[in-house]
Motif scaffolding. Structure first.
Motif, mmCIF file in Angstrom:
data_model
loop_
_atom_site.group_PDB
_atom_site.id
_atom_site.type_symbol
_atom_site.label_atom_id
_atom_site.label_comp_id
_atom_site.label_asym_id
_atom_site.label_seq_id
_atom_site.Cartn_x
_atom_site.Cartn_y
_atom_site.Cartn_z
ATOM 1 N N GLY A 87 60.911 41.120 19.254
ATOM 2 C CA GLY A 87 59.942 40.121 19.679
ATOM 3 C C GLY A 87 58.738 40.085 18.771
ATOM 4 N N LEU A 88 57.587 39.870 19.386
ATOM 5 C CA LEU A 88 56.334 39.814 18.663
ATOM 6 C C LEU A 88 55.589 41.112 18.908
ATOM 7 N N SER A 89 55.288 41.830 17.846
ATOM 8 C CA SER A 89 54.612 43.104 18.038
ATOM 9 C C SER A 89 53.147 42.909 18.381
ATOM 10 N N ILE A 90 52.615 41.743 18.058
ATOM 11 C CA ILE A 90 51.218 41.465 18.355
ATOM 12 C C ILE A 90 51.128 40.074 18.954
ATOM 13 N N PHE A 91 50.340 39.938 20.014
ATOM 14 C CA PHE A 91 50.179 38.634 20.662
ATOM 15 C C PHE A 91 48.816 38.621 21.332
ATOM 16 N N GLY A 92 47.960 37.714 20.904
ATOM 17 C CA GLY A 92 46.606 37.698 21.442
ATOM 18 C C GLY A 92 45.937 39.029 21.146
ATOM 19 N N ILE A 93 45.441 39.660 22.172
ATOM 20 C CA ILE A 93 44.759 40.940 21.970
ATOM 21 C C ILE A 93 45.691 42.122 22.180
ATOM 22 N N ASP A 94 46.928 41.856 22.492
ATOM 23 C CA ASP A 94 47.874 42.941 22.755
ATOM 24 C C ASP A 94 48.604 43.352 21.477
ATOM 25 N N VAL A 95 48.661 44.646 21.244
ATOM 26 C CA VAL A 95 49.402 45.204 20.109
ATOM 27 C C VAL A 95 50.387 46.227 20.667
ATOM 28 N N ALA A 96 51.642 46.025 20.375
ATOM 29 C CA ALA A 96 52.674 46.853 20.980
ATOM 30 C C ALA A 96 52.913 48.131 20.194
ATOM 31 N N MET A 97 53.057 49.217 20.931
ATOM 32 C CA MET A 97 53.532 50.484 20.383
ATOM 33 C C MET A 97 54.626 50.968 21.330
ATOM 34 N N ALA A 98 55.649 51.604 20.806
ATOM 35 C CA ALA A 98 56.822 51.893 21.630
ATOM 36 C C ALA A 98 57.174 53.369 21.598
ATOM 37 N N PRO A 99 57.358 53.976 22.764
ATOM 38 C CA PRO A 99 57.754 55.382 22.800
ATOM 39 C C PRO A 99 59.261 55.539 22.671
ATOM 40 N N PRO A 100 59.714 56.729 22.297
ATOM 41 C CA PRO A 100 61.159 56.994 22.338
ATOM 42 C C PRO A 100 61.672 56.936 23.770
ATOM 43 N N ILE A 101 62.903 56.498 23.900
ATOM 44 C CA ILE A 101 63.595 56.487 25.193
ATOM 45 C C ILE A 101 64.808 57.407 25.055
ATOM 46 N N LEU A 102 64.931 58.330 25.969
ATOM 47 C CA LEU A 102 65.965 59.361 25.883
ATOM 48 C C LEU A 102 66.824 59.320 27.129
ATOM 49 N N TYR A 103 68.054 59.738 26.989
ATOM 50 C CA TYR A 103 68.946 59.768 28.145
ATOM 51 C C TYR A 103 69.532 61.154 28.317
ATOM 52 N N ILE A 104 69.329 61.709 29.495
ATOM 53 C CA ILE A 104 70.141 62.849 29.927
ATOM 54 C C ILE A 104 70.704 62.419 31.281
ATOM 55 N N GLY A 105 71.631 61.502 31.222
ATOM 56 C CA GLY A 105 72.147 60.868 32.426
ATOM 57 C C GLY A 105 71.183 59.854 32.990
ATOM 58 N N LYS A 106 69.939 60.189 33.031
ATOM 59 C CA LYS A 106 68.892 59.261 33.473
ATOM 60 C C LYS A 106 67.948 59.014 32.300
ATOM 61 N N VAL A 107 67.053 58.084 32.493
ATOM 62 C CA VAL A 107 66.123 57.739 31.420
ATOM 63 C C VAL A 107 64.967 58.738 31.398
ATOM 64 N N LEU A 108 64.684 59.268 30.235
ATOM 65 C CA LEU A 108 63.537 60.134 30.011
ATOM 66 C C LEU A 108 62.776 59.602 28.786
#
Lengths: 292, 290
Positions: free
Chosen positions: B211-232
């Motif tokens: 998508g758009l990493s920046i929009f208006g005043i919002d700037v996106a940063m993304a954490p890692p998503i991990l799976y051990i059966g469930k989302v961590l």
């Protein structure tokens, strides 16, 4: 919310009759799950339309729109073109998503997705299956050869969701993939708080973290499912499609999963189609379509 | 806790400069919360000699977490100090859940031994950034003069997090990268088999790909998503779009419900060191810096 299935879908457009039969089944599915056909002029006439004589050609189109309360302020229109793919008889759709129409079949304005070809990779004399689900703010469509799930194509269009799973007026997300063509996903942002941005280019990089690829997709009684995330300056969530490790969910089965705080039903398309059906993804993963 | 060394060592020419470099790294690890174990055979900075052969370690130190989960979900980090290409510093990282008391991670290996070394020193000053506490460590080094990808190296080890950002006893995740030695991440649950290390599938959805990493005043940063059966989750490293945030100026980002400080590491830590990111130069990482 509604679901719709058909197990007698044409997968070989041999003549005008088979072309019309195939297209009408697609059109019936889209209408049945909640989208509304617009009054745009020039839309396909299923009684008279002819099968394209050339490959990679559309014979006509329909324009649909969302039908939710956000449609008044954040309108979503979907143009579906029906035709023949890269080889004789191959079923093909071209799908475009936008925020306005000129009333004569052209999506207009700055907020228009790329026109995506969504076509099977071959023909089959056997019947295909169609799975469609949606609502006034979502469309999910998957067709494939019955049984093997080959020759698949998949379209998902939905509004962005907040972290409670509620539709937002921030954007609309469009996923298109086939066995023959690489998938793309694209988010179309609506203007907000004075910010206006044209849609980013369609991306062939998935916006899912897959549960495998070094992860533990099942652990104890837990089965990891990857949820799509689209960014419009901040993350928005997508419920129309999930990714799962291929062996973790049974082919064709439905299951209930709690996502963003609510239970939702999905149908699995795990199996032979998936490693090749969703190109660009981890080969070990399958798709599951929201099925409610 | 944070630690920075604006006069970090980019090359060493003799035993003295090798020791000076190693001691700077050691100081950073201790300053941000790592605890040295009593393992025997650890490097003696008073006597250790600079390696004479490329891609050779001269010695090791063994560190551990010291949080409340360490008793039941222990994490040990073996840091080896040595030389990569001629006169360029190199670390080797191994992470596990037990040690034999003499410098060997004996079982439950989480992160198999991985070399982390720049491919070039460039010219000008290096800077080291470190942050951590009792259950996490992130370390990054780069030549600030050139900000060239070949000069960057980084590692990050932390416990898995729940959706509220709290440590869980489910597993530990380790990341590392350097231009000369690629990128790796590995996840291991405390119960069950270690997962194979990954070199091309960083579990971050980079904002620009979706998508758009920046929009208006919002700037996106993304954490890692991990799976051990469930989302961590993990929160020591975030993905972001290079052009959206000036490098090396700390920013505050709300991650998993909490406002935290991050150091954007700029283009040097981008696609060349983070496989799976979008095209070179567009996406990179920020390190937790608090």
């Amino acid at each position: 919310m509604a679901t719709y299935t058909d197990v007698t879908l044409q997968l070989n457009l041999t003549d005008d009759a088979t072309f019309r039969s195939w297209g009408q089944k697609i059109a019936a599915a889209i209408a049945a799950v909640g989208l509304v056909q617009t009054a745009d002029t020039g839309q396909i006439n299923w009684a008279t339309v002819l099968k394209p004589v050339s490959n990679s050609t559309a014979a006509g189109y329909e324009i649909y729109r969302f039908n939710d309360t956000l449609q008044a302020t954040a309108p979503v229109f979907v143009k579906v073109e029906y035709g023949m793919g890269a080889g004789a008889g191959i079923v093909a759709l071209w799908v475009t998503v936008g925020t306005a129409t000129n009333g004569a079949g052209a999506l207009s304005g700055n907020y228009v997705s790329s026109r995506r070809t969504v076509a099977a990779n071959s023909t089959s004399g056997s019947s295909g299956s169609l799975w469609c689900s949606g609502s006034g703010s979502r469309l999910g469509l998957y067709t494939a050869l019955a049984g093997s799930l080959n020759f698949s194509l998949l379209i998902v269009i939905e509004r962005t969701k907040d972290n409670a799973g509620v539709d937002t007026n921030d954007g609309v997300w469009f996923w298109a993939s086939t066995q023959a063509n690489n998938f793309t996903q694209q988010v179309i942002p609506f203007p907000k708080n004075g910010a206006v941005e044209a849609p980013p280019a369609a991306s062939a990089i998935p916006n899912f973290v897959y549960p495998a690829s070094g992860m533990v997709s099942t652990f104890g009684g837990d089965v990891g499912l990857g949820m799509g995330i689209a960014f419009i300056g901040k993350p928005y969530y997508l419920l129309g499609l999930l990714m799962a490790a291929n062996g973790d969910i049974g082919a064709g089965g439905t299951f209930v999963v709690t996502i963003l705080g609510s239970n939702h039903t999905y149908i699995s398309f795990a199996g032979t189609s998936n490693s090749s059906g969703i190109n660009g993804k981890d080969a070990a993963h399958a798709v599951a379509l929201r099925w409610e | 806790m944070i630690y920075t060394d604006p006069n970090h060592v980019g090359t060493f020419t003799d035993d003295a400069t090798f020791r000076a470099w190693g001691l700077k790294v050691q100081a950073a690890l201790l300053a941000v919360g790592m605890v040295v174990t009593a393992d025997t055979g650890q490097i003696n900075w008073g006597t250790v000699l600079k390696p004479t052969v490329n891609n050779t370690a001269a010695g090791f130190e063994m560190y551990r977490f010291s949080d409340g989960l360490q008793a039941t979900a222990p994490v040990f980090l073996k840091i080896e100090y040595g030389m990569g290409t001629a006169n360029i510093p190199s670390l080797w990282l191994t992470v596990g859940t037990t040690t034999n008391g003499s410098g060997t991670i004996t079982s439950g290996i989480i992160f198999s031994r991985k070399q982390i070394a720049p491919s070039t020193a460039g010219s000008g000053a290096f800077q080291l950034f470190a942050s951590g506490d009792t259950s996490r460590l992130t370390l990054a080094v780069v030549n600030l003069n050139t900000q060239a990808s070949g000069t960057a190296m980084w590692l990050s080890v932390e416990r898995t997090k729940d959706v509220n950002g709290f440590d869980t006893a489910d597993g530990v995740v380790a990341f590392c990268g350097a231009f000369g030695n690629g990128f790796a991440f590995q996840l291991m649950p405390f119960t069950g088999a270690a997962q194979p290390g990954q070199t091309s599938a960083i579990p971050i959805i980079f904002p620009l790909t979706a998508g758009l990493s920046i929009f208006g005043i919002d700037v996106a940063m993304a954490p890692p998503i991990l799976y051990i059966g469930k989302v961590l989750y993990a929160n020591c490293v975030l993905g972001y779009t290079v052009a959206d945030i000036p490098a090396f100026v700390p920013v505050t980002a709300t991650v998993l419900g909490t406002a935290r400080t991050y150091m954007p590491l700029g283009v040097a830590f981008g696609s060349n060191t983070v496989s799976g990111a979008p095209s070179a130069g567009t996406s990179t990482i920020a390190m937790r810096y608090e």
